[in-house]
Design an enzyme around this catalytic site. Structure first.
Site, PDB file in Angstrom:
ATOM      1  N   HIS A   1       0.840  -1.200   0.000  1.00 20.89           N
ATOM      2  CA  HIS A   1       0.000   0.000   0.000  1.00 20.89           C
ATOM      3  C   HIS A   1       0.875   1.250   0.000  1.00 20.89           C
ATOM      4  O   HIS A   1       1.917   1.302   0.665  1.00 20.89           O
ATOM      5  CB  HIS A   1      -0.980  -0.002   1.181  1.00 20.89           C
ATOM      6  CG  HIS A   1      -0.359   0.060   2.538  1.00 20.89           C
ATOM      7  ND1 HIS A   1      -0.014   1.244   3.148  1.00 20.89           N
ATOM      8  CD2 HIS A   1      -0.036  -0.925   3.425  1.00 20.89           C
ATOM      9  CE1 HIS A   1       0.496   1.010   4.339  1.00 20.89           C
ATOM     10  NE2 HIS A   1       0.500  -0.300   4.537  1.00 20.89           N
TER      11      HIS A   1
ATOM     12  N   ASP B   1      -0.267   4.423   0.781  1.00 19.13           N
ATOM     13  CA  ASP B   1      -0.659   5.442   1.742  1.00 19.13           C
ATOM     14  C   ASP B   1       0.062   5.227   3.069  1.00 19.13           C
ATOM     15  O   ASP B   1       0.511   4.122   3.386  1.00 19.13           O
ATOM     16  CB  ASP B   1      -2.171   5.447   1.942  1.00 19.13           C
ATOM     17  CG  ASP B   1      -2.723   4.111   2.434  1.00 19.13           C
ATOM     18  OD1 ASP B   1      -2.294   3.064   1.913  1.00 19.13           O
ATOM     19  OD2 ASP B   1      -3.568   4.110   3.343  1.00 19.13           O
TER      20      ASP B   1
ATOM     21  N   ASP C   1       6.698   1.071   6.449  1.00 16.74           N
ATOM     22  CA  ASP C   1       5.257   0.826   6.329  1.00 16.74           C
ATOM     23  C   ASP C   1       4.656   1.770   5.299  1.00 16.74           C
ATOM     24  O   ASP C   1       4.114   2.813   5.648  1.00 16.74           O
ATOM     25  CB  ASP C   1       4.593   1.016   7.693  1.00 16.74           C
ATOM     26  CG  ASP C   1       3.139   0.622   7.700  1.00 16.74           C
ATOM     27  OD1 ASP C   1       2.727  -0.168   6.823  1.00 16.74           O
ATOM     28  OD2 ASP C   1       2.400   1.094   8.576  1.00 16.74           O
TER      29      ASP C   1
ATOM     30  N   GLU D   1      -5.273   1.736   2.572  1.00 17.79           N
ATOM     31  CA  GLU D   1      -5.058   0.644   3.522  1.00 17.79           C
ATOM     32  C   GLU D   1      -5.039   1.134   4.960  1.00 17.79           C
ATOM     33  O   GLU D   1      -5.561   0.466   5.859  1.00 17.79           O
ATOM     34  CB  GLU D   1      -3.749  -0.082   3.199  1.00 17.79           C
ATOM     35  CG  GLU D   1      -3.561  -1.404   3.947  1.00 17.79           C
ATOM     36  CD  GLU D   1      -2.917  -1.265   5.309  1.00 17.79           C
ATOM     37  OE1 GLU D   1      -2.890  -2.270   6.058  1.00 17.79           O
ATOM     38  OE2 GLU D   1      -2.430  -0.168   5.657  1.00 17.79           O
ATOM     39  N   GLU D   2      -4.431   2.285   5.207  1.00 12.40           N
ATOM     40  CA  GLU D   2      -4.330   2.762   6.577  1.00 12.40           C
ATOM     41  C   GLU D   2      -5.689   3.141   7.144  1.00 12.40           C
ATOM     42  O   GLU D   2      -5.915   3.047   8.351  1.00 12.40           O
ATOM     43  CB  GLU D   2      -3.375   3.960   6.664  1.00 12.40           C
ATOM     44  CG  GLU D   2      -1.922   3.632   6.329  1.00 12.40           C
ATOM     45  CD  GLU D   2      -1.252   2.727   7.352  1.00 12.40           C
ATOM     46  OE1 GLU D   2      -1.919   2.282   8.303  1.00 12.40           O
ATOM     47  OE2 GLU D   2      -0.052   2.447   7.188  1.00 12.40           O
TER      48      GLU D   2
ATOM     49  N   GLU E   1       4.338  -6.116   3.273  1.00 14.14           N
ATOM     50  CA  GLU E   1       4.432  -5.448   4.579  1.00 14.14           C
ATOM     51  C   GLU E   1       5.709  -5.917   5.290  1.00 14.14           C
ATOM     52  O   GLU E   1       6.191  -7.034   5.045  1.00 14.14           O
ATOM     53  CB  GLU E   1       3.216  -5.788   5.443  1.00 14.14           C
ATOM     54  CG  GLU E   1       1.900  -5.209   4.967  1.00 14.14           C
ATOM     55  CD  GLU E   1       1.602  -3.835   5.559  1.00 14.14           C
ATOM     56  OE1 GLU E   1       2.521  -3.220   6.134  1.00 14.14           O
ATOM     57  OE2 GLU E   1       0.436  -3.393   5.434  1.00 14.14           O
TER      58      GLU E   1
ATOM     59  N   HIS F   1       4.170   3.113  11.888  1.00 13.75           N
ATOM     60  CA  HIS F   1       3.468   4.171  12.613  1.00 13.75           C
ATOM     61  C   HIS F   1       4.336   4.825  13.686  1.00 13.75           C
ATOM     62  O   HIS F   1       3.822   5.585  14.512  1.00 13.75           O
ATOM     63  CB  HIS F   1       2.174   3.646  13.259  1.00 13.75           C
ATOM     64  CG  HIS F   1       1.195   3.071  12.294  1.00 13.75           C
ATOM     65  ND1 HIS F   1      -0.097   2.725  12.648  1.00 13.75           N
ATOM     66  CD2 HIS F   1       1.301   2.769  10.976  1.00 13.75           C
ATOM     67  CE1 HIS F   1      -0.733   2.236  11.598  1.00 13.75           C
ATOM     68  NE2 HIS F   1       0.104   2.252  10.566  1.00 13.75           N
TER      69      HIS F   1
END
Length: 439
Positions: A77, A79, A110, A145-146, A171, A409
């Site tokens: 992903h 985003d 990420d 995705e987030e 991931e 994150h």
């Protein structure tokens, strides 16, 4: 297949991988900025010679290499989450940094590093003549995705003519091969009360007090065991073979959890008794749990039953549009998934790793002791697009990606060049090994 040639070719592309990832990091990854990231990733696919490149109505970028029968997909992903408190960063999270061994910035682990490695993995296949009539490779750079993990692949598998043999999630896996994750769902509990003047609270019915009772019961779901004498049986009960036919996979993934994540209220003023109180519950689900069982579990709590019709337990829905304006509503339920250890897909990834790197995890000097101490075959703590790929649609999914799960994150997020290069080599070799084994 010449594994040394694959590793050499991957090493050759370190500078290209690095530049691509640095460019992606410099574009903020929230909401409308996803369009700019997709455009940048499309440019890289064009540069390295993908045979077909599409952007679907949701805004997902789908790049194809080869023209073979079986479709093997790699997902990442584009985003990212926001940066949080900027003072916690030692460097500009969007400008990032680069050393001889590392790349820093929001999205490096990420998980735009995975996209960079997948794009160049496909390039290596083309360079070394690995593409054949057996397979086509799809690299999917996905959106949203987030906000709603798996929504992108739920759209792709439901609305597009895309039917992969299996999907590799890129991931971060800390050098391991990850074959599953706990699921999750977002639960809302609404409690009604009766307001009155705060000087005489006995005249009203305070919804906050009712919610306090309910949250104490929710807390016991996490803290309690599963003995017969326990009024509220703890979530650990799903690890017991007496309670769960899927107890073995549940023990592999770990027990479920539930925690309040948000709280809201309604009241005429700060001088009045609250007539409404609501909470959001983050529910992590292990094997054997369903969204129905999780909702019923909350509805059967003693405090919820005590307050009867004054309590409503429901599941959230997601309908936020993508950067293209497309809205694709879905309930906020993200199923648990586990691919079997003896699956042909799992076996192919293990064989690929052993042929290229041996039987233990690889990694940078700063990470290697921690990685080598962990089993090669493991699982994620967090959630991924696998919740739709395998959780909803039963398409085999498995994970192998650059970077560290703990960087996701986090402030001062970074990744390692050696991970990017290694994963590009791994992705290049995997389709040939899988198709050879499944003929």
């Amino acid at each position: 297949m010449d594994y040394e040639a694959i590793k050499t070719q991957a090493q050759k592309y370190e500078a290209d991988l690095t530049k691509f990832l640095r460019d992606m990091v410099k574009i903020p990854g929230e909401s409308a900025d996803e369009k700019l990231k997709i455009q940048r990733a499309k440019q890289e696919m064009e540069k390295v010679g993908f045979d077909k490149i599409d952007i679907d109505p949701m805004g997902n970028l789908l790049g194809y290499m080869g023209h073979g029968k079986k479709l093997i997909a790699f997902d990442g992903h584009i985003d990212t989450v926001a940066i949080g408190e900027k003072r916690n960063w030692k460097f500009d999270p969007y400008d990032g940094y680069e050393t001889d061994t590392e790349i820093g910035g929001r999205g490096t682990s990420d998980q735009e590093g995975g996209i960079a490695s997948a794009v160049y993995g496909a390039k290596i296949m083309k360079d070394l003549g690995l593409l054949n009539d057996d397979y086509t490779v799809l690299v999917a750079a996905t959106v949203q995705e987030e906000d709603c993990d798996g929504l992108n692949w739920h759209y792709i598998l439901s609305e597009e003519d895309v039917k992969p043999e299996f999907v590799v999630s890129t991931e971060p896996t800390d050098g391991g091969i990850y074959r599953g994750q706990r699921g999750r769902m977002e639960i809302r509990v609404d409690v009604k009360g009766q307001s009155c003047h705060g000087s005489a609270p006995e005249r009203g019915d305070n919804a906050i007090y009712k919610m306090m009772d309910i949250l104490q019961d929710v807390r016991q779901l996490n803290n309690n065991g599963d003995t017969e004498s326990t009024v509220i049986s703890g979530l650990v009960k799903m690890l017991n073979e007496k309670n769960n036919p899927e107890w073995q996979e549940a023990r592999f993934l770990g027990r479920g959890t539930v925690t309040p994540s948000q709280i809201f209220y309604s009241s005429p003023s700060r001088c009045a008794v609250a007539d409404g109180c609501s909470v959001s519950l983050d529910r992590r689900m292990t094997a054997g749990e369903t969204w129905e069982s999780c909702l019923d579990e909350i509805r059967q709590l003693p405090a919820v039953k005590k307050y009867g019709d004054d309590v409503e337990v429901s599941m959230y829905n997601y309908d936020r549009p993508s950067y293209t304006g497309l809205s694709y509503p879905i309930e906020c339920f993200f199923p648990t998934w586990v691919i079997p250890e003896d699956s042909p897909v799992t076996k192919a990834l293990i064989e690929t790793h052993e042929n290229l790197f041996g039987e233990v995890r690889q990694g940078p000097e700063q990470q290697i002791k921690m990685r080598e101490a962990r089993p090669l075959l493991d699982k994620w703590t967090f959630s991924t697009n696998g919740v739709s790929i395998m959780g909803r649609h039963n398409v085999p999914c498995i994970g192998y990606g650059p970077g560290a799960e703990a960087e996701a994150h986090a402030s001062n997020e970074h990744t390692w060049k050696t991970d990017l290069v290694r994963c590009a080599a791994f992705y290049a070799a995997l389709p040939t090994i899988y198709t050879k084994n499944t003929k």
